[in-house]
Design an enzyme around this catalytic site. Structure first.
Site, mmCIF file in Angstrom:
data_model
loop_
_atom_site.group_PDB
_atom_site.id
_atom_site.type_symbol
_atom_site.label_atom_id
_atom_site.label_comp_id
_atom_site.label_asym_id
_atom_site.label_seq_id
_atom_site.Cartn_x
_atom_site.Cartn_y
_atom_site.Cartn_z
ATOM 1 N N ASP A 132 0.854 -1.182 0.000
ATOM 2 C CA ASP A 132 0.000 0.000 0.000
ATOM 3 C C ASP A 132 0.894 1.238 0.000
ATOM 4 O OD1 ASP A 132 -2.248 1.588 0.122
ATOM 5 O OD2 ASP A 132 -2.818 1.019 2.160
ATOM 6 N N GLU A 164 2.678 5.068 -3.971
ATOM 7 C CA GLU A 164 2.639 6.025 -5.077
ATOM 8 C C GLU A 164 3.971 6.774 -5.292
ATOM 9 O OE1 GLU A 164 -1.059 4.674 -3.846
ATOM 10 O OE2 GLU A 164 0.266 5.902 -2.625
ATOM 11 N N ASP A 192 -9.095 3.819 -2.031
ATOM 12 C CA ASP A 192 -9.940 4.202 -0.898
ATOM 13 C C ASP A 192 -11.297 4.719 -1.353
ATOM 14 O OD1 ASP A 192 -7.743 3.478 0.525
ATOM 15 O OD2 ASP A 192 -7.116 5.519 1.014
#
Length: 927
Positions: free
Chosen positions: A518, A521, A594
């Site tokens: 997770d 990015e 999300d």
């Protein structure tokens, strides 16, 4: 005084956490840049053909099998005014209709540094398919004064380099030399060259409180791309918007942002927006009734903005000379080079095969990972894990994977366990594994800056972190507080990272534990736009602006390859990633981030997952129920009913939400959710066969209707329904308390309701009553799918269970389908250890044929599983018996439940207990 000083960092961190958690409850548009606030985008979007510097191609030749040329300003005066050097163009041709064009600065002229070419995305196998050009043909195009250079691409297709003005396009010779895909047809090409900073030069950019030094000045690239014969364009994930990309600029288009490709950690993202999300794949696919499909891919990892230009647009807002039946687009990137691929199609599946021949085929997943996953931030402790696991058994709900989020660690230090909450992680995993189940733990890219943490200490000593613009280890904030980020651009660092997943290094891990990446990015809470500064430095002096969109891809790659090393190359990895880039499909699964417990987010999940599939990322899904918020029972049930058909099927929730395991919403809702999950488990053989198809062809598991019905215009913009393979059509229910819905069933053949077996006419829209039991799912006449109708605790426990064949006959009383089987976990299938059968029903006879190539020794996968039921939908005969050959065995045909595990399931024509082995050749003749 000493104690007070020691508490200050803790107080600061607690204050930061408080402010951050209050921040994440809503998306704040002002925290992210618009095109107008992004100088390269603003400049590129304002250009017209008359304000761009026109270029011409000179010195055209063949070298090393490539077409080589220089691009120079048409006017010497313009070249001097712009202070630019010639650019170098190379055009290469590859098998199966792929053309590659690169444009870069001439390194022999000593630019300030080399521009970044994205490594490790194009697979090595692709390089071996290069067609070495031997000659170039000169041809003067209609309306031109000077010749163009033409090279062969494939039967029926040429690539053309137009010299003056510069343009590159692929054309279809079999269709009157019509263009397929073209670059710079509108003359908007612009290439800002790197510069040495001189006295008085001020290139710094600021956004909010953040500053970007930009040491080499503006270095953006922009150009127009036209898809000829196209009605719509698709792709360029990741955005929460429609499948068919809406125009963002042009006549009749309201003021809009371009589609942004810049990997960002976005909380509670809004739907129906071109705003960039967690991943970026700069690949676009076009489709139209006139020409079929084509594609374009720009291999560039810098921020990109893409305009889809509305009908009637042209470079000067006048009447274009190009045919109207096309889609024009404008591609803008902050940095990098032109490394562009043209795909000629002509079918949608052809384009996907061509694209994945460049970036790699989707990995073959482990069988367990294609089943149902249960996740929450966070399952509190080992007792909670055991409780949830046992409740699934108590309520007869199968699941395969239980997930642990960041709270399982010791102070957000990855590869560790909280020794109070999870004191016996290996024993916990063994208990889960005893039921054939698995676990997943989260491992994020931010490393806690704690000198007592061996991972941080070693990374610091080895110099493995990304540096800030001053050359120091970059220090940003994420879940652990002060954090640094490994430089995953480096193969050495990726290999080092992969070693951390060994059982010796990851203490407490077992063979049944897999990984979740997770925040990759990468997310930096106090960074510009919640990410890493663009002027941070990677290995070789590469600026983060140049590699940003691929950072998460390299992290995903390193983790996946680490799990392969952990298993000595014998165990397929499972790694879920949030960030993605071109090539991500080779390393694992993706989820859409999300999302929120809202009907609109349920609705937009379908085009989001479809778009990922069109970009090669077949193994993807959305969080069932929505990550943020508390879904009402009806929404949760509808989400399970739809999510059971996502390629990646996982329920997940934020820690501030109410617990929402399937049994917490009353007996009736538990029953409905159980049934939805049971449908997925019944279809696992079909899904696994489709994953193998994706693994070998690039064609996704979950498909737009137009991929299977490419000539039906009614399907081109339909993103409420989708296909699973070529057999099942699924229509979601996206509104509260819906009483009826409309479903378009394409094609000339009939469709069968997958719950009742009732028949519906193809090529028509049907208004259907909606019930709470299920969403509309239809099986296409002329297809055969495989099911497993006995429900176990997990997919692993279903391995030896018998199969059911469902045969949906078309108007010719014929159908066919396939079944793929292997051990579900190892790489032995690459050596031929698998079963691949084709079932064909024709002239009243069902035949099983072997599709696997002949292999030697014991390579074939041994299995004794049989087919115990064969369901015939639409059979015209009232026969009572069938003959099995070569055993010469007569078996009964009777009316039996379509779904044996469902109450009041309609009776359908069924061949009972033929008990033929799936490995064998056989026929079953209806008597």
């Amino acid at each position: 005084m000493k104690n007070k000083t020691q508490t200050l960092p803790l107080l600061f961190f607690l204050l930061f956490q408080f402010l951050f958690f209050n921040h994440v409850h809503s998306w704040k548009k002002e925290e992210f840049r618009t095109c107008h606030q992004t100088p390269f985008c603003k400049r590129a979007r304002s250009r017209t053909s008359s304000t761009s510097t026109p270029l011409i191609a000179t010195d055209v030749t063949i070298s090393d099998g490539n077409l080589i040329a220089k691009l120079v300003a048409k006017s010497k005066q313009e070249e001097t005014q712009q202070n630019t050097n010639p650019l170098l163009l190379s055009l290469s041709v590859y098998q199966n209709g792929v053309v590659r064009v690169t444009i870069d600065e001439d390194r022999s002229l000593n630019p300030p540094k080399s521009r970044f070419h994205v490594p490790d995305v194009v697979v090595s196998e692709f390089q071996s398919t290069k067609l070495w050009l031997q000659r170039v043909t000169q041809e003067t195009l209609d309306g031109d004064d000077s010749p163009s250079s033409v090279v062969y691409v494939s039967d029926g297709f040429d690539a053309v380099l137009r010299h003056d003005p510069f343009e590159v396009f692929v054309r279809d010779k079999s269709n009157g030399n019509t263009r397929v895909v073209s670059m710079n047809s509108h003359g908007l090409f612009d290439f800002e060259q790197l510069k040495v900073k001189g006295e008085g030069d001020d290139w710094e950019e600021s956004f909010r409180s953040h500053h970007d030094k930009r040491p080499y000045g503006p270095q953006s690239i922009s150009f127009d791309v036209t898809f000829h014969g196209a009605d719509f364009v698709y792709g360029i994930p990741e955005h929460a918007t429609s499948l068919a990309l809406k125009p963002t600029k042009g006549p009749g288009v309201e003021e809009s942002e371009p589609y942004r490709l810049f990997n960002l950690d976005v909380f509670e993202y809004i739907h129906d927006s071109p705003f960039g999300l967690y991943g970026s794949v700069p690949f676009m696919l076009s489709h139209g009734k006139q020409r079929g499909s084509s594609g374009f891919f720009w291999l560039n990892a810098a921020e990109m903005q893409i305009d889809v230009l509305g009908s009637g647009w042209d470079a000067e807002n006048g009447i274009s000379k190009l045919p109207k039946n096309r889609v024009d687009t404008l591609w803008m990137s902050e940095a990098g080079v032109v490394d562009a691929f043209f795909f000629v199609g002509p079918t949608p599946k052809d384009v996907l095969k061509q694209y994945t021949s460049v970036t790699g085929m989707p990995a073959m997943p482990q069988l367990f990972s294609t089943a149902y996953h249960q996740c929450r931030w966070n399952y509190r402790d080992e007792e909670d894990v055991e409780h949830v696991d046992s409740k699934f058994d108590e309520f007869d709900i199968p699941y395969d994977v239980l997930w642990l989020d960041i709270e399982h660690t010791d102070g957000k230090k990855y590869f560790t366990w909280d020794n109070v909450l999870f004191p016996n992680p290996e024993e916990m995993q063994r208990k889960i594994a005893a039921k054939g189940r698995h676990m997943v733990t989260i491992v994020d890219p931010h490393i806690k800056r704690d000198n007592s943490f061996p991972l941080h200490k070693e990374a610091t000593e080895k110099g493995y972190y990304v540096k800030d613009s001053n050359g120091n280890d970059y220090d940003g904030w994420c879940w652990p507080g002060s954090s640094s980020y490994l430089d995953m651009l480096s193969p050495e660092i990726r290999s080092w990272w992969g070693d951390k997943f060994s059982y010796q290094n990851y203490v407490g891990s077992t063979p049944s534990l897999y990984i979740w990446n997770d925040m990759n990015e990468p997310s930096v809470f106090n960074g510009p736009e919640v990410t890493m500064p663009r002027d941070a430095l990677h290995i070789g002096g590469v600026e983060h602006r140049e590699v940003h969109n691929a950072y998460g891809y390299y992290f995903h790659m390193a983790t996946s390859e680490g799990l392969v090393k952990r298993g000595d190359g014998k165990d397929r990895p499972f790694v879920l990633s949030r960030a993605l880039f071109a090539g991500t499909q080779r390393y694992g699964a993706i989820w859409t981030g999300d999302n929120t417990a809202e009907w609109d987010h349920l609705r937009v999940s379908v085009p989001m997952v479809l778009t990922l599939g069109l970009a090669g990322v077949s193994f993807s899904g959305a969080d069932v129920g929505g990550f943020f918020g508390n879904p009402e029972p009806e929404l949760l049930v509808r989400w399970y009913q739809l999510g059971a058909f996502y390629p990646f099927f996982r329920a997940h929730a934020h820690h501030d939400t109410k617990r929402r395991e399937p049994w917490l919403f009353g007996e009736r809702n538990t029953e409905l959710i159980r049934d939805a999950i049971h449908v997925r488990y019944a279809l696992l053989p079909y899904y696994y066969t489709l994953f193998r198809e994706a693994n070998t062809t690039g064609v996704p598991v979950m498909r737009p209707l137009w991929m299977e019905f490419p000539s039906e215009e009614a399907t081109f913009s339909n993103d409420e329904a989708f296909m699973i393979g070529n057999s099942l059509l699924v229509q979601g229910i996206y509104t509260e308390r819906a009483k009826q819905t409309s479903v378009y069933l394409p094609g000339k053949e009939s469709w069968y309701d997958f719950r009742t077996g009732n028949v519906y006419k193809g090529g028509a829209t049907h208004k259907l009553a909606v019930t709470e039991e299920s969403i509309p799912v239809f099986m296409r006449a002329g297809t055969i799918i495989t099911r497993k109708d006995r429900f176990r605790r997990s997919s692993t426990q279903m391995t030896n269970d018998p199969y059911t064949l469902v045969i949906a006959l078309n108007s010719s009383q014929a159908a066919e389908g396939e079944l793929y089987i292997d051990d579900g976990s190892s790489f032995n299938f690459l050596q031929g250890a698998y079963i691949h059968r084709r079932f064909i029903f024709k002239d009243g006879k069902l035949t099983s044929l072997d599709l696997a190539p002949a292999s030697s020794g014991n390579a074939r996968y041994p299995v004794n599983t049989v087919i115990e039921r064969i369901i015939l939908l639409g059979h015209a005969s009232g026969s009572k018996n069938a003959l099995v050959e070569p055993s010469n065995q007569k078996v009964d045909i009777e009316l039996a439940p379509f779904w044996v595990q469902r109450k009041n399931s309609p009776a359908v024509m069924t061949i009972r207990k033929p008990n033929v082995r799936v490995t064998d050749d056989w026929t079953i003749k209806i008597l």
